[in-house]
Design an enzyme around this catalytic site. Structure first.
Site, PDB file in Angstrom:
ATOM      1  NE  ARG A 347      41.114  36.096  40.244  1.00 16.11           N
ATOM      2  CZ  ARG A 347      40.356  35.114  39.744  1.00 16.11           C
ATOM      3  NH1 ARG A 347      40.811  33.880  39.648  1.00 16.11           N
ATOM      4  NH2 ARG A 347      39.120  35.382  39.341  1.00 16.11           N
ATOM      5  NE  ARG A 363      33.462  40.428  44.608  1.00 14.68           N
ATOM      6  CZ  ARG A 363      34.353  41.253  45.201  1.00 14.68           C
ATOM      7  NH1 ARG A 363      35.593  41.314  44.758  1.00 14.68           N
ATOM      8  NH2 ARG A 363      33.984  42.017  46.199  1.00 14.68           N
ATOM      9  CG  ASP A 364      38.023  36.840  42.480  1.00 13.99           C
ATOM     10  OD1 ASP A 364      37.249  37.672  41.990  1.00 13.99           O
ATOM     11  OD2 ASP A 364      39.087  37.143  43.036  1.00 13.99           O
ATOM     12  CG  ASP A 496      37.919  44.080  45.352  1.00 12.68           C
ATOM     13  OD1 ASP A 496      37.119  43.505  46.096  1.00 12.68           O
ATOM     14  OD2 ASP A 496      38.578  43.495  44.472  1.00 12.68           O
ATOM     15  CE  LYS A 639      43.869  47.201  40.766  1.00 11.43           C
ATOM     16  NZ  LYS A 639      44.279  45.794  40.769  1.00 11.43           N
ATOM     17  CD  GLU A 640      39.267  48.033  41.257  1.00 15.50           C
ATOM     18  OE1 GLU A 640      40.408  48.506  41.052  1.00 15.50           O
ATOM     19  OE2 GLU A 640      39.093  46.904  41.773  1.00 15.50           O
ATOM     20  CD  GLN A 693      42.928  43.442  38.291  1.00 10.37           C
ATOM     21  OE1 GLN A 693      43.555  44.504  38.186  1.00 10.37           O
ATOM     22  NE2 GLN A 693      42.825  42.774  39.422  1.00 10.37           N
TER      23      GLN A 693
HETATM   24  C1  NOJ Z   1      39.767  42.111  41.550  1.00 12.41           C
HETATM   25  C2  NOJ Z   1      39.053  41.024  42.262  1.00 12.41           C
HETATM   26  O1  NOJ Z   1      39.758  39.822  42.131  1.00 12.41           O
HETATM   27  C3  NOJ Z   1      37.668  40.903  41.752  1.00 12.41           C
HETATM   28  O2  NOJ Z   1      37.014  40.006  42.545  1.00 12.41           O
HETATM   29  C4  NOJ Z   1      36.986  42.220  41.834  1.00 12.41           C
HETATM   30  O3  NOJ Z   1      35.715  42.025  41.571  1.00 12.41           O
HETATM   31  C5  NOJ Z   1      37.700  43.229  41.023  1.00 12.41           C
HETATM   32  N1  NOJ Z   1      38.998  43.333  41.582  1.00 12.41           N
HETATM   33  C6  NOJ Z   1      37.018  44.582  40.959  1.00 12.41           C
HETATM   34  O4  NOJ Z   1      37.234  45.353  42.061  1.00 12.41           O
END
Ligand code: NOJ
Length: 804
Positions: A347, A363-364, A496, A639-640, A693
């Site tokens: 990123r 994780r990414d 996140d 987003k989330e 994203q």
């Molecule tokens: C962006 C992050 O880079 C990713 O790892 C995450 O899982 C998502 N946000 C979701 O929150």
């Protein structure tokens, strides 16, 4: 509205209308020297680090300026334009242009006032400099005298933030010099005497940047931005261009730049070649590099050919030919390239990420690897090793793996020093669990089971085999259980914006753990570790039963429990009562039985699906967010907070495909595919050839608009959803299962795949127009008992025909 098209043969996206709704960019180079370039030549360059090695400046939050600008001036008419439409921005009725983004290069063509130009921007393979190779042709029938000027805006300080904000320092360490065919910028040039004595001051050394003009005699030069632009002028009308004269001034303090001109006198039909070169090179290196490009017309095409061969060869390891041209463009070229970009850049560098995050998100990165395993498995393995070396010996992953990562010697989230340095205060619940699908995919793609026995250090201390690393990841989850016995959500699970802490619990992580137990059990059996296999089998059964009991709610799985023990994601909740990821992961993990799988997938379709993809949850948080439901900080539909999170599309596609729902899997695939939105760029805004994203959901007034281009886990999840899911290419430890889940309307499709050093030519026939299932499989003319091909039955070249 459409701004361009896919040229699949050349693996290029061709932008024919330059006034795109956002800068549409491409990536050039490697971590040694990286460059981002938009269709209007905006973007920046850096050596090694986007944050600390910034060479060319880019101003974030301002529409696409500055860039790698090339100006052309007709010295008779005094009219001038740029080789990319911007920054001069001539009227598009008279200025015709084409931008071709290819694999690690970008070409700009322009035709204006009887002059055509072509600029090829690239970073040569294994090089640490960039080239802007220019060809200018006189298409008119009179002799023309043109001044061609290249402009590169150097940062004053390689730290991008210091360059932008700390002017009282950064402006006073920079100066430029001119020599023969190039401008050299010196940063901390006054330290040269100290450096000559082998010393440094305050860890600083002299930094050099080059901007050179090869192939033509330099007719004018300028190393001072303000002199080049002129006061109250901008990039669209710099005085150094409008007057036809660069004033020869260098900067000493103030803002540096490189501007170099050549005068071309062209007969009708005549073409002239030149090249601008940018890099971080000292005096000797600059002279040598300039000499290399003395004949750009000979050198540059060769370098382009090498670059293309490198990229195209990699992509050829997996190619498809389906009835969907858009899917073909994505899987064969653009999604694959996107996966390599996330794999390479994490990123770190885009027009959204400025590179300040000094490392890889655990994780990414582990997920990004999944997107390239089928194309470059050994490169993937290197990164897997690296990420295993960033696992702490308690089994958790380092949330941020520093670019300076030193396995065996790192601090962890248990140390205040790590927290202070990285800003990550605690472990996240999901990080190390991503290793399971990633390692499994590598093992299955290659059959290299010896990988499990490789010994790899932990981040902080000690070392263990890959197999043991995986077991520790399971142990970490089992040692961090909440009050109900489900995995604690800790600082975050994949989401996140869910801060569930040590007492709150995550169903997503629970499903991840189910998958982890299933995979580890299989690996234990494979290794003949019967005791472990038996223990894992029991853990899997007990844990699955618990999760099933705790998480099933009428027609869906819940999202987890808050720290206070409240349920998140119940059908009757006023907000956030249906979440996407628990449903897709209940299927992917193998937990949901087929009846429940049908139910939840139906619930998702009814409650979350939109024409642009499936929303992450519904309804958005507004007045009922629990403490820790951080998503409420975002606007609704974003987003989330109920956005269409693109990464999650790959999982729901995979889940649908695993259940044999080809029609639905493909319709979800199409809804969020960039290529499918090529015709509605005015809604999507982002590039139609790379993922973003998220897309704004139906609660936003800008439903369908997408954000955060290129560097997103979406690239890999969509690749997996499409290849393993829809196309049904499912390698396992001993062979390959073919299980397509496709639109019933398809007659079939073909694929070319490299697999364990063999070539597979796969034809899928669908005469009965089914969405999944098979009736026969032929391998090199012999009927197979089912849809499985044992690896040891493969020849060097294989003709495979699956009839659905
Ligand atoms: C962006 C992050 O880079 C990713 O790892 C995450 O899982 C998502 N946000 C979701 O929150």
């Amino acid at each position: 509205m459409q701004y361009g098209y896919f040229d699949d043969k050349e693996r290029e996206y061709v932008i024919t209308c330059p006034d795109t709704p956002a800068p549409w960019v491409n990536y050039l180079g490697s971590p040694e020297y990286g460059a981002i370039i938009s269709n209007n030549a905006g973007g920046y360059s850096f050596a090694k680090s986007g944050a600390n090695g910034r060479i060319l400046r880019y101003v974030f939050n301002q529409f696409d300026e500055p860039g790698r600008y090339i100006y052309i001036r007709d010295n008779l008419s005094k009219d001038y334009w740029s080789a990319s439409w911007q920054p001069v921005g001539k009227n598009l009725t008279r200025y015709k242009s084409e931008c071709r983004h290819g694999m690690a290069y970008t070409k700009m063509r322009a035709l204006y006032a009887g002059i055509s130009s072509e600029v090829l921007y690239y970073v040569p393979l294994d090089a640490a400099h960039e080239v802007w190779a220019v060809a200018v042709r006189n298409d008119s029938d009179v002799v023309r005298e043109l001044t061609v000027t290249g402009y590169a805006e150097f940062t004053n300080n390689p730290n991008y933030e210091q360059d932008q904000v700390n002017l009282q320092y950064s402006q006073f360490i920079t100066r430029t010099e001119f020599e023969n065919d190039h401008i050299l910028q010196l940063i901390h040039g006054n330290l040269d005497a100290v450096a000559a004595n082998g010393k440094e001051v305050d860890n600083k050394d002299v930094g050099y940047r080059l901007f050179g003009l090869a192939g033509q005699r330099v007719s004018g030069y300028c190393g001072n931005k303000e002199s080049f632009l002129g006061r109250y002028h901008g990039y669209g009308d710099p005085q150094g261009v409008t007057t036809g004269k660069l004033d020869g001034s260098m900067n000493y303090n103030e803002n540096a730049c490189g501007a170099l001109s050549a005068v071309l006198v062209l007969n009708p039909g005549e073409t002239a070649h030149l090249a601008f070169i940018v890099g971080a090179k000292n005096r000797e290196e600059s002279r040598a590099l300039m000499a290399r490009y003395a004949d750009p017309a000979a050198v540059c095409p060769e370098e382009l050919a090498a670059l293309k061969a490198h990229w195209h060869t990699r992509l050829e390891n997996f190619q498809i030919h389906t009835p969907s041209a858009e899917m073909n463009s994505m899987i064969n070229t653009w999604n694959a390239y996107n996966c390599f970009m996330t794999f390479t850049w994490s990123r770190a560098a885009s027009l959204i990420y400025c590179g300040l995050r000094n490392g890889y998100g655990y994780r990414d990165t582990v997920q990004d690897i999944q997107g390239v395993i089928h194309l470059a498995p050994e490169q993937a393995a290197e990164k897997i090793r690296f990420m295993l070396s960033a696992q702490v010996d308690n089994g958790g992953g380092l949330p941020l793996v520093k670019f300076t990562h030193n396995p065996g010697h790192e601090d962890t989230p248990d140390d205040p020093s790590y927290v202070q340095e990285t800003g990550h205060p605690a472990y996240r619940a999901d990080d190390a669990l991503w290793l399971f699908p990633t390692v499994y995919k590598y093992l299955a793609e290659t059959g290299n089971l010896a990988f499990l026995d490789e010994v790899i250090p932990y981040a902080n201390k000690g070392a263990a085999t890959v197999y043991e690393h995986l077991q520790r990841a399971i142990d970490f989850s089992l040692e961090h259980l909440g009050p109900h016995g489900m995995p604690a959500g800790l600082y975050a699970d994949w989401n996140d914006c869910l801060r569930l802490g040590a007492e709150g619990e995550s169903s997503f992580v629970a499903f991840q753990l189910v998958l982890a137990l299933r995979i580890q059990k299989q690996l234990a059996e494979e290794k003949g570790d019967a005791a472990a296999a038996e223990k894992l089998a029991k853990q899997l059964a007990d844990f699955s039963a618990l999760v099933e009991k705790l998480c099933w709610n009428e027609d869906r799985y819940i999202r987890g429990f808050t720290e206070k023990g409240e349920v998140i994601g119940r059908r009757t909740d006023p907000e956030a009562n249906l979440w996407l990821n628990p449903q897709s992961w209940a299927v992917i993990s193998g937990l949901a039985d087929s009846e429940k799988a049908e139910t939840i997938l139906h619930t998702v379709q009814e409650g979350l699906n939109t024409e642009y993809g499936v929303m992450l949850m519904q309804p958005p948080y507004h007045a009922h967010a629990f403490d820790g439901a951080l998503a409420v900080i975002y606007n609704a539909g974003v987003k989330e907070n109920a956005g269409i999170f693109s990464q999650s599309q790959g999982w729901i596609i995979l889940a649908e495909a695993l259940c044999g729902h080809g029609n639905r899997a493909f319709s979800y695939y199409k809804a969020n595919s960039p290529a499918e939105q090529n015709g509605c760029a005015e809604i999507r805004k982002l590039e139609p050839y790379c993922y973003g994203q998220f897309t704004e959901g139906k609660d936003s007034p800008h439903f369908g608009r997408s954000h955060v281009h290129w560097l997103t886990g979406t690239a890999s999840t969509m690749m997996v959803g499409a290849v393993e899911g829809i196309l049904g290419v499912r390698p396992d430890l001993h062979g390959l299962r073919l299980s397509p889940s496709i639109p019933a309307a398809w007659d079939g499709f073909t694929m070319e795949k490299s697999f364990r050093g063999k070539k597979l030519h796969i034809t899928v026939q669908n005469p009965a127009h089914k969405e999944s299932g098979f009736t026969s499989l032929m391998l090199n003319g012999a009927a197979m008992p089912d849809n499985y091909i044992p690896a040891d039955k493969l020849a060097a070249e294989n003709e495979i025909v699956l009839t659905m």
